[in-house]
Design an enzyme around this catalytic site. Structure first.
Site, PDB file in Angstrom:
ATOM      1  N   PRO A 102      31.033   2.607 -11.987  1.00 25.56           N
ATOM      2  CA  PRO A 102      31.486   1.247 -11.659  1.00 25.56           C
ATOM      3  C   PRO A 102      32.998   1.239 -11.439  1.00 25.56           C
ATOM      4  O   PRO A 102      33.747   1.911 -12.153  1.00 25.56           O
ATOM      5  CB  PRO A 102      31.092   0.439 -12.901  1.00 25.56           C
ATOM      6  CG  PRO A 102      31.040   1.445 -14.009  1.00 25.56           C
ATOM      7  CD  PRO A 102      30.670   2.766 -13.392  1.00 25.56           C
ATOM      8  N   THR A 103      33.429   0.498 -10.441  1.00 25.37           N
ATOM      9  CA  THR A 103      34.861   0.464 -10.128  1.00 25.37           C
ATOM     10  C   THR A 103      35.256  -0.941  -9.702  1.00 25.37           C
ATOM     11  O   THR A 103      34.403  -1.767  -9.347  1.00 25.37           O
ATOM     12  CB  THR A 103      35.200   1.473  -9.007  1.00 25.37           C
ATOM     13  OG1 THR A 103      36.612   1.506  -8.813  1.00 25.37           O
ATOM     14  CG2 THR A 103      34.507   1.113  -7.713  1.00 25.37           C
TER      15      THR A 103
ATOM     16  N   ARG B 294      31.380  -7.265 -16.552  1.00 24.11           N
ATOM     17  CA  ARG B 294      31.438  -6.661 -15.224  1.00 24.11           C
ATOM     18  C   ARG B 294      30.866  -5.245 -15.245  1.00 24.11           C
ATOM     19  O   ARG B 294      30.050  -4.874 -14.402  1.00 24.11           O
ATOM     20  CB  ARG B 294      32.875  -6.637 -14.717  1.00 24.11           C
ATOM     21  CG  ARG B 294      32.993  -6.009 -13.334  1.00 24.11           C
ATOM     22  CD  ARG B 294      34.425  -5.942 -12.849  1.00 24.11           C
ATOM     23  NE  ARG B 294      35.249  -5.143 -13.734  1.00 24.11           N
ATOM     24  CZ  ARG B 294      36.316  -5.601 -14.378  1.00 24.11           C
ATOM     25  NH1 ARG B 294      36.680  -6.868 -14.258  1.00 24.11           N
ATOM     26  NH2 ARG B 294      37.018  -4.808 -15.158  1.00 24.11           N
TER      27      ARG B 294
ATOM     28  N   GLU C 106      26.024   0.561 -26.063  1.00 27.65           N
ATOM     29  CA  GLU C 106      25.473   1.914 -25.939  1.00 27.65           C
ATOM     30  C   GLU C 106      24.235   2.092 -26.810  1.00 27.65           C
ATOM     31  O   GLU C 106      23.205   2.600 -26.356  1.00 27.65           O
ATOM     32  CB  GLU C 106      26.531   2.948 -26.325  1.00 27.65           C
ATOM     33  CG  GLU C 106      27.732   3.013 -25.399  1.00 27.65           C
ATOM     34  CD  GLU C 106      28.807   2.006 -25.784  1.00 27.65           C
ATOM     35  OE1 GLU C 106      29.907   2.062 -25.205  1.00 27.65           O
ATOM     36  OE2 GLU C 106      28.541   1.174 -26.669  1.00 27.65           O
TER      37      GLU C 106
ATOM     38  N   HIS D 264      38.116   9.979 -22.998  1.00 28.80           N
ATOM     39  CA  HIS D 264      38.303   8.575 -22.651  1.00 28.80           C
ATOM     40  C   HIS D 264      39.692   8.170 -23.130  1.00 28.80           C
ATOM     41  O   HIS D 264      39.904   7.952 -24.317  1.00 28.80           O
ATOM     42  CB  HIS D 264      37.225   7.707 -23.330  1.00 28.80           C
ATOM     43  CG  HIS D 264      37.136   6.338 -22.778  1.00 28.80           C
ATOM     44  ND1 HIS D 264      36.214   5.419 -23.218  1.00 28.80           N
ATOM     45  CD2 HIS D 264      37.851   5.702 -21.800  1.00 28.80           C
ATOM     46  CE1 HIS D 264      36.361   4.292 -22.555  1.00 28.80           C
ATOM     47  NE2 HIS D 264      37.350   4.445 -21.700  1.00 28.80           N
TER      48      HIS D 264
ATOM     49  N   ASP E  11      32.607   6.838 -15.812  1.00 28.81           N
ATOM     50  CA  ASP E  11      33.634   5.871 -15.450  1.00 28.81           C
ATOM     51  C   ASP E  11      34.778   6.580 -14.730  1.00 28.81           C
ATOM     52  O   ASP E  11      35.119   7.725 -15.047  1.00 28.81           O
ATOM     53  CB  ASP E  11      34.152   5.147 -16.698  1.00 28.81           C
ATOM     54  CG  ASP E  11      33.071   4.275 -17.326  1.00 28.81           C
ATOM     55  OD1 ASP E  11      32.091   3.948 -16.623  1.00 28.81           O
ATOM     56  OD2 ASP E  11      33.204   3.938 -18.528  1.00 28.81           O
ATOM     57  N   ASP E  12      35.384   5.878 -13.782  1.00 27.28           N
ATOM     58  CA  ASP E  12      36.421   6.520 -12.966  1.00 27.28           C
ATOM     59  C   ASP E  12      37.702   6.779 -13.747  1.00 27.28           C
ATOM     60  O   ASP E  12      38.496   7.656 -13.376  1.00 27.28           O
ATOM     61  CB  ASP E  12      36.723   5.676 -11.725  1.00 27.28           C
ATOM     62  CG  ASP E  12      37.090   4.241 -12.083  1.00 27.28           C
ATOM     63  OD1 ASP E  12      37.116   3.911 -13.290  1.00 27.28           O
ATOM     64  OD2 ASP E  12      37.354   3.441 -11.158  1.00 27.28           O
ATOM     65  N   ASP E  13      37.930   6.057 -14.853  1.00 19.76           N
ATOM     66  CA  ASP E  13      39.154   6.292 -15.612  1.00 19.76           C
ATOM     67  C   ASP E  13      38.989   7.352 -16.688  1.00 19.76           C
ATOM     68  O   ASP E  13      39.947   7.662 -17.405  1.00 19.76           O
ATOM     69  CB  ASP E  13      39.642   4.985 -16.248  1.00 19.76           C
ATOM     70  CG  ASP E  13      38.599   4.372 -17.173  1.00 19.76           C
ATOM     71  OD1 ASP E  13      37.410   4.774 -17.061  1.00 19.76           O
ATOM     72  OD2 ASP E  13      38.950   3.507 -17.984  1.00 19.76           O
TER      73      ASP E  13
ATOM     74  N   ARG F 159      26.489  -1.421 -13.878  1.00 21.19           N
ATOM     75  CA  ARG F 159      25.580  -0.335 -14.257  1.00 21.19           C
ATOM     76  C   ARG F 159      24.123  -0.752 -14.086  1.00 21.19           C
ATOM     77  O   ARG F 159      23.289   0.061 -13.663  1.00 21.19           O
ATOM     78  CB  ARG F 159      25.844   0.083 -15.707  1.00 21.19           C
ATOM     79  CG  ARG F 159      27.225   0.690 -15.932  1.00 21.19           C
ATOM     80  CD  ARG F 159      27.378   1.202 -17.348  1.00 21.19           C
ATOM     81  NE  ARG F 159      28.745   1.634 -17.615  1.00 21.19           N
ATOM     82  CZ  ARG F 159      29.661   0.858 -18.207  1.00 21.19           C
ATOM     83  NH1 ARG F 159      29.326  -0.368 -18.612  1.00 21.19           N
ATOM     84  NH2 ARG F 159      30.885   1.318 -18.407  1.00 21.19           N
TER      85      ARG F 159
END
Length: 411
Positions: A165-166, A230, A356, A384, A255-257, A235
């Site tokens: 997700p972004t 969001r 989770e 993370h 996750d992109d980060d 997801r």
């Protein structure tokens, strides 16, 4: 000696000749005792005979030429029919007289394989000495049974389904480029599902095209009020896409980060149902690191790492980037003996930090259905770090319309 002259009777002059002799009016008739054949009508007879003779010659010539032409045509047809008859006789004699045609053609009768000539040269107990090398034995041969060696080592691999997700923020382009460069190093098959909210931006689509990774750009239509909601809705949109198309593979939320190791993605294909691993996280205060994830004995999960007292009430202490599962759990409940037929989704009604465990509880019953990755869970393969510039959106198209108000002196 006395002579007797016999005179013709007058009635004899008027007798007509019935056997084709001309009458008295004909020019050939004899009407006087002096037998004079040439009279005034003789000239007319000669001209008539000449004309008849010429006509007779022309007609005869035409008939001769026509007969010759007809004879020539008959001769050509006769020759053609003779050749055709002899050809047919020879063809049938060649097939039926000297043998039969086999209907069953063996595979070895016709071969499209180009075989090298048979060479068998052996030089034993000889050595060709040179300044650098020596050849003791040369054996060049062609085997009668050719062995085929595969050019490529084809190993069937599971499909990796990476969900990311972004959203628009300052470091979005950097995060997507970094994750895309990691994914392009993996062995196929791989599917990267990138989810955006409301609409698919052209900037994100341009980055995805340039990575060279097979991807699907999905849009989440649901409106989200908070950052937590969001991510949950994005997801779930990816999970609905997998369930609708019945994609068979290993699903991982990347996750992109986050920072991901290449070894992590390579070990995901070893998961049968559900796999988990420890994740190193940087605390929100950014002054300490937290380890969260399973404690393993080999590949068996026997406990959990956790440092926060508020999260001790959770059933499974796992970060969102610390687990992966088989996608068939989503759309094939009979295979995994799931009792509930409700779709597996993340819940936006739970408190932050409990998404989770509530999601994992829908797929597994306890730790016996989990696999620890890697063996012994002794290595950190995901981080993370929470390194993001909050509250700052990157300009449209990621391009500045004017120069920054910064002046640097030139030394």
């Amino acid at each position: 000696m006395a002579s007797i002259r016999r005179t013709l009777s007058p009635a004899h002059h008027d007798r007509t000749y019935q056997n084709g002799v001309a009458s008295a009016n004909s020019p050939l008739s004899v009407d006087s005792p002096s037998h004079k054949f040439f009279t005034t009508d003789a000239t007319k007879c000669s001209s008539t005979l000449a004309t008849s003779f010429c006509s007779f010659n022309i007609v005869t010539l035409r008939r001769f030429l026509a007969g010759a032409s007809l004879q020539k045509r008959k001769g050509f047809r006769r020759s053609f029919y003779r050749c055709l008859i002899f050809f047919a006789v020879g063809f049938f004699l060649g097939i039926f007289l000297f043998g039969y045609v086999e209907n069953d053609v063996q595979n070895h009768d016709f071969s499209y394989e180009i075989k090298p000539p048979h060479v068998n040269a052996q030089l034993d107990n000889r050595s060709i000495k040179h300044d650098v090398f020596a050849i003791n034995t040369v054996n060049l041969g062609v085997d009668t049974q050719m062995s085929y060696v595969s050019r490529f080592d084809f190993v069937p691999r599971k499909l990796l389904i990476v969900i990311t997700p972004t959203y628009n923020r300052a470091l979005q382009a950097y995060f997507l480029h970094r994750l895309g460069q990691v994914l392009r190093l993996l062995q196929p098959p791989l599917l990267w599902i990138v989810v955006e909210t409301k609409s698919a931006s052209m900037e994100t689509a341009d980055i995805l095209r340039k990575t060279g990774v097979m991807y699907r750009h999905v849009v989440c239509e649901r409106n989200s009020t908070t950052e937590k909601d969001r991510g949950v809705h994005q997801r779930n949109a990816a999970l609905e896409h997998i369930e609708r198309h019945r994609l068979d593979g290993i699903v991982y939320f990347a996750d992109d980060d986050n920072v991901h190791s290449l070894e992590l993605f390579e070990s995901l294909r070893e998961i049968s149902r559900f796999g988990t691993w420890p994740v190193a996280m940087l605390a929100q205060s950014k002054n300490k690191a937290i380890l969260e994830g399973p404690v393993c004995n080999g590949s068996q999960v026997i406990g959990w790492h956790t440092n926060e007292k508020s999260k001790r009430l959770r059933r499974f202490h796992v970060d969102m980037s610390g687990f992966a599962f088989n996608s068939t759990i989503l759309w094939d409940p009979k295979r995994w003996q799931r009792h509930s037929s409700h779709p597996i989704r993340q819940l936006d009604t739970t408190k932050e930090g409990f998404q989770e465990t509530t999601f994992i509880e829908q797929m597994v019953e306890d730790e016996s259905q989990m696999d620890g990755v890697p063996l012994g869970c002794s290595r950190i393969l995901s981080w993370h770090l929470h390194l993001d510039a909050s509250g700052l959106a990157y300009p449209r198209g990621w391009l500045f319309q004017k120069n920054l108000d910064v002046i640097l002196p030139v030394k």
